[in-house]
Write an enzyme that holds these catalytic residues in place. Structure first.
Site, PDB file in Angstrom:
ATOM      1  N   HIS A 108       8.177  -5.643  -2.008  1.00  0.00           N
ATOM      2  CA  HIS A 108       8.095  -6.501  -3.406  1.00  0.00           C
ATOM      3  C   HIS A 108       9.511  -6.230  -4.024  1.00  0.00           C
ATOM      4  O   HIS A 108      10.324  -5.263  -4.025  1.00  0.00           O
ATOM      5  CB  HIS A 108       7.117  -5.842  -4.453  1.00  0.00           C
ATOM      6  CG  HIS A 108       7.469  -4.530  -4.848  1.00  0.00           C
ATOM      7  ND1 HIS A 108       7.935  -4.185  -6.115  1.00  0.00           N
ATOM      8  CD2 HIS A 108       6.960  -3.323  -4.427  1.00  0.00           C
ATOM      9  CE1 HIS A 108       8.076  -3.023  -6.164  1.00  0.00           C
ATOM     10  NE2 HIS A 108       7.402  -2.383  -5.171  1.00  0.00           N
TER      11      HIS A 108
ATOM     12  N   ASP B 111      12.303   1.561  -5.526  1.00  0.00           N
ATOM     13  CA  ASP B 111      11.158   0.988  -5.531  1.00  0.00           C
ATOM     14  C   ASP B 111      11.082  -0.445  -6.301  1.00  0.00           C
ATOM     15  O   ASP B 111      11.129  -0.646  -7.330  1.00  0.00           O
ATOM     16  CB  ASP B 111      10.174   1.845  -6.703  1.00  0.00           C
ATOM     17  CG  ASP B 111       8.917   1.206  -6.841  1.00  0.00           C
ATOM     18  OD1 ASP B 111       8.380   0.575  -6.111  1.00  0.00           O
ATOM     19  OD2 ASP B 111       8.194   1.609  -8.038  1.00  0.00           O
TER      20      ASP B 111
ATOM     21  N   GLU C 120       4.343  -6.653  -7.930  1.00  0.00           N
ATOM     22  CA  GLU C 120       3.386  -5.542  -7.156  1.00  0.00           C
ATOM     23  C   GLU C 120       3.012  -4.523  -8.358  1.00  0.00           C
ATOM     24  O   GLU C 120       2.035  -3.784  -8.321  1.00  0.00           O
ATOM     25  CB  GLU C 120       4.145  -4.866  -6.066  1.00  0.00           C
ATOM     26  CG  GLU C 120       3.424  -3.658  -5.296  1.00  0.00           C
ATOM     27  CD  GLU C 120       3.725  -2.523  -5.748  1.00  0.00           C
ATOM     28  OE1 GLU C 120       3.167  -1.588  -5.228  1.00  0.00           O
ATOM     29  OE2 GLU C 120       4.631  -2.292  -6.646  1.00  0.00           O
TER      30      GLU C 120
END
EC number: 3.4.-.-
Length: 913
Positions: A152, A164, A196
């Site tokens: 993502h 992340d 996400e």
């Protein structure tokens, strides 16, 4: 001479055992450090790999320039850059097709499962407009089940998303570059998905795509930390784990203990892998998992990660995908189709060099075999020793010393745990090694002192073998419990394998001790029980004492002592009797005087290393969760106590032979580790306390706003916030589970109040409404420059709302959903920043009971804004959310800020219809 030197060096004595113990500790420490740092020097040396890595690193720098949540404008910039890179890579390949959900107008209204709470009965509706970028790489054998590669590209509002999930996204770009030049056998679909972070929606919307039908397997790349090594978090079954084992030869890393955390819901967060799994895909969830103090914060940047960490993830995904789609498609399909590999997998790596996989069902069978065979074997050997007369320990010695020592030491570290919980419960987030070392050294020290006292006051023939037998019996009970858990969980208790290994090697060490005892020197026929042979605590041999020999003509007379002394004739009688034994038996007797070394090597090093590695990886992932709740703190302490007992137990049979220098070192380590654990500051610049921020504006009646800060209780948050330059009036209250909520009136955001809710129509107030007729209400939610709003219903009663219809802006399409079960919430997304409103129609049915009717529908509306960068107001450049920027600028270095909700600012409106 050499024989004497060998005997004196390797006898069961304090110097030898202490030396071996120190070597064990040093080797495990070196291997742990090597395992944790080896990836840093493992960069590629070939030109093609370096080219892919350099391109990926550049891509990572570009997409992490700013935070880019779904609710931000820079999210569009990241999308456009990725689309441009994908088209650039694929333009020369005839077997690649690109699809952009944003350009294609992909949207969907659906009921979304609560993946974080399996027991939830809420009806949660989601309307989602997607901007996923999909790429299909047609395989040479398209009839084969395809592979999905997913990551993502959105971040949280407070994070730049380097780990992340920036590293996952750029790894996919690098893999796309490779497969654009090397057509695979299987078809590959790449899903660069959006949003996400707040609902796994990019993965969910893809399951409605036609290309989803092409894939049966998935590699999901995720970031739940901020760097280091990418772990195999979980995998579908033994077949997929075996493929990881066969393909990833360079730096494999993973442990099924993590997987059990997801199975048991101990790990409450989720990744896109969960959505794919629920929709029938099998595969691998590969993720960074530490350090969590940088996770979802402003430190999730390129500056706080490395090329080595990026290469670790890229290299693993490359090796695994190549094996599945190109190198071994036939072999991999055979493994995947094998029904015997369908149960959950147990897996772990050894220093990122070797990877081991076994079926959980197979481990269950092995456990049953071990539970039956090993105790029977030990009992039979014990009977043989009795028959031969070589077991010369009183029955009262059984299950006294080890259980008593374990009780005393366990009680001590339990008291230590309670003390630490009171004085410094979150020290684990700063450094988990020292508090855990405190538990280990204290446990070892207490056991050493207690067992040495027993041996001094009440010496016995072979304490180590007796202790190993006792530990084997205790381990048998634990293995029985773990085997039951393995079966009752549907073979999902995939973290129990260390107990199997522990029981196996402790039992083998016990078995070796009993075999040695069978060949030990037997008592004289006239003196079946010669207590003097083992009544000296400083004995150097295992089963006999080397004593001065009596003259051969020495005879027993009426003046001989009633109790034999070391110089008495009976002490020499076993030696005399041994001369009549065959030479091979005499050789075994001499050799087995060193059986302790084999017992030590069986019981200690393998168990200690495997248990330590498992615990180290566990604490590495969980230690910083102590900031999040009392439940997490209790779990970390529980792992520390049980882990220390589990880790040290194999050494207990040998602790009586630790010399005073080792005991002193244990004492010093205990004191130093205790001092750090009890009195050191739990938060530092390198290990800060994470605070969670949201600014909430309520326009329900009179307009008001507050900044809400959530954090760990007892960290002086109120005092720190009160010292900000704006001098806010801060009030804090307990928010449950060891956390607190601090509220103050912050500086207003610099984008006004871009939300207004109009009730266009409401039949609840219609006088001509019939009693049992449903009510209707039309609302217009005006939200400028916004992408996300949440509507919650039934806040004044039961589930009244049965139908919802809405339009996004002035579009002609009406989206509708109806259910007799009632609707709890509706989450609305829109990609266009220029669409100014939602038109929503609600239909609900009044509830009639004996107490009367309940016909009022409560509607709670929250809209989210996720940017805190600069804007222009009245010709001046100002911060969009000055309250947040004040925290970034003036909080002490021991604090760091993350988001609490989907946006930095939430505007709230409550209505009763």
């Amino acid at each position: 001479m050499m024989a004497n030197y060998f005997r004196s060096t390797f006898k069961f004595r304090k110097t030898t055992v202490s030396t071996l113990f120190v070597l064990t500790v040093l080797v495990i420490s070196i291997l742990t450090w090597f395992d944790a740092n080896k990836y840093k020097s493992n960069l590629p040396d070939d030109k093609s790999s370096n080219s892919l890595l350099d391109a990926a690193w550049h891509d990572l720098q570009v997409i992490t320039e700013k935070p880019h949540p779904y609710t931000s404008h820079f999210n569009d910039n990241v999308h456009d850059y990725l689309l441009q890179r994908v088209e650039q890579i694929s333009k020369k390949s005839k077997f690649i097709e690109v699809s952009d959900d944003s350009a294609n107008g992909v949207s969907k209204l659906f009921q979304h499962l609560d993946v974080f709470n399996d027991s939830s009965t809420e009806t949660r509706l989601v309307y989602y407009e997607s901007s996923n970028i999909l790429v299909k790489v047609e395989g040479k054998s398209p009839q084969l089940p395809g592979l999905l590669l997913s990551a993502h590209f959105d971040s949280v509002p407070t994070g730049y998303g380097a780990t992340d999930d920036g590293k996952g996204v750029v790894s996919l770009l690098a893999l796309l570059q490779y497969y654009s030049e090397n057509q695979p056998e299987r078809t590959i679909v790449f899903n660069f998905n959006n949003n996400e972070e707040f609902g796994l929606l990019g993965a969910t919307i893809f399951t409605y795509s036609e290309w989803f039908k092409l894939v049966s397997y998935v590699i999901n790349l995720e970031g739940a930390g901020a760097g280091s090594k990418a772990a195999l978090f979980r995998t579908s079954d033994t077949a997929t784990a075996l493929l990881y084992e066969k393909s990833v030869k360079d730096q494999p890393f993973g442990n099924s203990i993590y997987q059990q955390g997801f199975y048991s819901r101990f790990v409450s967060s989720e990744t896109d892998y969960k959505i794919y799994e629920l929709n029938g895909l099998r595969g691998w969830d590969i993720a960074f998992y530490k350090p969590r103090d940088m996770y979802h914060t402003g430190k999730d940047t390129v500056q706080h990660t490395s090329k080595a960490a990026l290469w670790h993830m890229l290299n693993i995904a490359w090796q695994l995908s190549k094996y599945v789609v190109a190198d071994q498609t036939t072999a991999s399909q055979e493994i995947l189709d094998d029904e015997s590999n369908s149960s959950p997998a147990i897996y772990f790596d050894i220093i990122s060099k070797w990877f081991f996989v076994v079926s959980a069902r197979q481990l269950y069978v092995w456990n049953i075999v071990l539970l039956c065979v090993l105790p029977i074997t030990l009992i039979l050997l014990r009977i043989v020793c009795n028959k031969l007369g070589t077991w010369r320990m009183p029955t009262s010695a059984l299950f006294t010393r080890i259980p008593f020592a374990l009780f005393v030491s366990s009680f001590t570290i339990y008291f230590t745990k309670e003390l630490l919980l009171q004085l410094n419960p979150t020290i684990w987030s700063r450094n988990f090694i020292l508090p855990f070392l405190f538990c280990i050294s204290e446990f070892l020290l207490i056991n050493t002192l207690v067992l040495a006292l027993f041996e001094y006051l009440w010496p016995i023939q072979d304490f180590k073998t007796l202790s190993l037998l006792e530990l084997s019996a205790i381990a048998w009970l634990f293995l029985l419990k773990c085997t039951w858990d393995l079966s009752s969980s549907g073979f999902k208790a995939t973290g129990v394998y260390p107990v199997t290994v522990f029981y196996l090697f402790i039992s083998l060490a016990s078995m070796f001790g009993l075999c040695s005892m069978c060949f030990g020197k037997r008592p004289n026929a006239t003196n079946d029980y010669d207590n003097s042979e083992f009544m000296r605590p400083d004995t150097n041999d295992t089963h006999s004492i080397e004593c001065p020999r009596q003259p051969e003509d020495s005879e027993t007379t009426e003046t001989s002592p009633l109790i034999n002394t070391p110089s008495s004739s009976v002490q020499s009688s076993p030696i005399a009797s041994s001369k009549s034994l065959p030479g091979a038996v005499q050789y075994l007797q001499r050799t087995l005087n060193y059986d302790w070394s084999a017992q030590y090597l069986l019981a200690v090093p393998i168990n200690a290393f495997l248990i330590w590695e498992s615990l180290f990886n566990l604490f590495d992932a969980l230690s910083m969760t102590v900031q999040e709740s009392n439940k997490a703190t209790e779990a970390v302490f529980k792992f520390a106590i049980y882990g220390a007992i589990f880790l040290c137990s194999p050494l207990l049979p040998f602790t009586t032979k630790l010399n005073r220098f080792v005991v002193i070192i244990l004492g010093v380590v205990t004191i130093l580790a205790a001092s750090f654990s009890l009195f050191a500051a739990p938060y530092t610049e390198l290990a800060p306390l994470k605070l969670r921020f949201v600014q909430r504006i309520d326009i329900s009646r009179e307009t008001k706003q507050n900044v809400e800060i959530y954090g760990r209780a007892g960290a002086n948050i109120q005092e720190v916030l009160s010292s900000l330059p704006s001098r806010p009036n801060v009030s804090c209250k307990d928010s449950g589970s060891g956390t607190e909520l601090c509220v103050y009136e912050g500086m207003w955001p610099n984008f006004g109040i871009p939300m207004k809710v109009d009730v266009v129509k409401n039949t609840h107030n219609d006088k001509e409404h019939f009693e049992y007729e449903p009510y209707f209400a039309d609302l217009r939610i005006n939200v400028a420059d916004n992408r996300l709003c949440l509507m919650k219903f039934n806040t004044t009663g039961k589930k009244h709302l049965k139908q919802v219809e809405f339009k996004v802006g002035n579009e002609t399409t009406t989206h509708s959903y109806r259910t007799d079960e009632g609707i709890d919430s509706l989450l609305l997304h829109k990609l266009s920043w220029n669409v100014p409103y939602y038109d929503v129609q609600l239909k609900w049915i009044p509830q009639y009971t004996a107490e009367g009717s309940s016909d009022t529908l409560g509607v709670s509306i929250d809209c989210y804004w996720g940017e805190f960068d600069e804007t222009i107001v009245n010709g001046q450049v100002v911060q969009k959310i000055p309250a947040y920027n004040e925290l970034l600028q003036f909080l002490p270095e021991t604090f760091i800020v993350s988001n609490r909700e989907s946006g930095m600012v939430t505007i709230h409106k409550y209505l009763e219809l």
